[in-house]
Design a protein around this motif. Structure first.
Motif, PDB file in Angstrom:
ATOM      1  N   GLN A 148       0.824  -1.205   0.000  1.00  0.00           N
ATOM      2  CA  GLN A 148       0.000   0.000   0.000  1.00  0.00           C
ATOM      3  C   GLN A 148       0.861   1.259   0.000  1.00  0.00           C
ATOM      4  N   SER A 152       0.846   3.963  -3.025  1.00  0.00           N
ATOM      5  CA  SER A 152       0.484   5.362  -2.781  1.00  0.00           C
ATOM      6  C   SER A 152       1.552   6.319  -3.305  1.00  0.00           C
ATOM      7  N   LYS A 406      -7.178   6.298  -2.239  1.00  0.00           N
ATOM      8  CA  LYS A 406      -7.903   5.162  -1.691  1.00  0.00           C
ATOM      9  C   LYS A 406      -7.167   3.875  -2.070  1.00  0.00           C
ATOM     10  N   THR A 409      -9.648  -2.528  -1.306  1.00  0.00           N
ATOM     11  CA  THR A 409      -9.701  -3.606  -0.312  1.00  0.00           C
ATOM     12  C   THR A 409      -9.737  -4.967  -0.971  1.00  0.00           C
TER      13      THR A 409
END
Length: 414
Positions: A148, A152, A406, A409
């Motif tokens: 993640q 990002s 975002k 998930t």
């Protein structure tokens, strides 16, 4: 133009294909009259005493190779901290150049921080080439904090850049989807190749053949990083099916990576351990000889933004068998310049290899077509000229503050 490039690898510090890409692009731009400075790094694990910062001109390119700072940071264990430290060293070196660029060109996420800082400090456009994505490397899953974090930073670079470049149309679609950027901002410029670098003496080819296939058995070659997304496990799984039709077929796996031990276990599981030779990283001369000695190069990637190894195989005149993953589907034209199969299709992989070994004249015709295509579609001089056009067209856009992206998930590609 005055071009400042940032890359976390540049020969002889090479991890994958990115280093060779930046080297070829920088030297070609310099040969075309541009003033090129490359900010890169010294080998990891060194320091400013053993490997001080150097500033030299090499092949027409001013090469500033920054030393590692004193902190005990290890790439394999402290990736984000190590990257931030490298970026800080690059930013300091970039501000001390006594030279102002017209454009800053960032290569991949690891140089995002210094590239953004230097572009803003100099008030010039930021061009970024996205060579791969974290989501792509993990089949769309961003399950762990490190995944993640990398994603990002990639999102930040893609959204902060004034202009984007990808090496294939498949990567352009991937970048636009993952980072929510307009495809109109993304230019597709393929990787290139310099074919003359892969010419070898017949004696060297014969020696490689004698070393890796002493009894004259069919010889297959994979070369690249030993990571899951490169699909070497599928080649190993397909090998028993190939050997049923072509007895004695052997595979040489050239390269290093985190999955070597697991791949060795896979070879043992499929009862082909004696037929698979893990050669490790080979010097360019040895690799070129082995390429020419092989009956086919097999590239079973599950994820491949471009596939520069396919161009290197073509330059050597070796028949190609490749998956259609990402850019490989654009580099290898099925039935014309090689044979293709769907990523993960073990039967399809085995069938394509058997076809190459069974019909040598057809395989040679495809290999010749692949080599001929290099001079038109993958010429570094043209790629450099097209890159310079991207630089010239780039303008500093307004950059409102960016929030955190975002994180999917589920699978980021669904």
């Amino acid at each position: 133009m005055r071009v400042l490039m940032l890359s976390w690898e540049y020969p002889p510090v090479v991890v994958g294909g990115l280093g060779r890409h930046v080297h070829a692009l920088a030297t070609q731009l310099a040969a075309q009259g541009h003033d090129v400075v490359v900010l890169c790094r010294q080998p990891s694990g060194s320091d400013a005493i053993t490997h001080p910062t150097s500033d030299v001109v090499s092949e027409g390119v001013r090469l500033v190779r920054v030393a590692e700072d004193p902190a005990h940071l290890v790439f394999e264990k402290d990736l984000v901290a190590w990257t931030l430290a490298m970026g800080h060293a690059m930013a300091r070196a970039g501000l001390a150049l006594n030279w102002k660029p017209d454009v800053v060109h960032a290569h991949d996420w690891l140089v995002t921080h210094p590239a953004v800082a230097l572009a803003e400090a100099y008030g010039v456009p930021l061009v970024a080439t996205v060579h791969a994505t974290e989501a792509g490397r993990h089949s769309g899953w961003l399950s762990h904090p490190l995944n993640q974090q990398v994603h990002s930073v990639e999102w930040w670079l893609a959204n902060r850049a004034d202009s984007l470049i990808t090496c294939s149309s498949a990567m352009r679609a991937e970048v636009a989807h993952l980072f929510e950027v307009d495809t109109a901002r993304i230019t597709v410029l393929h990787n290139g190749i310099e074919p003359h670098g892969w010419r070898v003496r017949p004696a060297d080819v014969a020696a490689a053949r004698a070393e890796y296939s002493p009894h004259g058995d069919p010889l297959l070659l994979f070369f690249g990083r030993l990571e899951w997304e490169k699909g070497v496990q599928d080649l190993i799984a397909a090998l028993p099916r190939v050997r049923r039709h072509h007895r004695g077929t052997r595979v040489v796996v050239a390269g290093g990576g985190s999955q070597k031990q697991w791949l060795t276990e896979q070879a043992r599981k499929h009862k082909v351990l004696r037929a698979v030779h893990f050669a490790g990283h080979l010097p360019d001369r040895s690799l070129a000889a082995l390429l020419s000695a092989a009956d086919a190069v097999v590239l079973p990637s599950k994820y491949e933004p471009f596939g520069i190894v396919a161009l290197e195989a073509a330059a050597a005149g070796t028949p190609l068998v490749a998956s259609t993953a990402g850019g490989l589907g654009e580099v290898v034209l099925d039935g014309e310049t090689g044979l293709s199969f769907t990523p993960g299709d073990i039967d399809g992989l085995a069938r394509a290899v058997r076809d190459v070994l069974s019909d040598r004249p057809a395989a040679v015709r495809r290999a010749k077509a692949a080599k001929a295509r290099l001079a038109t579609d993958f010429d570094w001089a043209k790629i450099a000229s097209d890159t310079a056009a991207v630089y010239a067209a780039a303008v500093v856009r307004e950059h409102p503050p960016l929030g955190r992206p975002k994180i999917a998930t589920g699978n980021a590609f669904i």
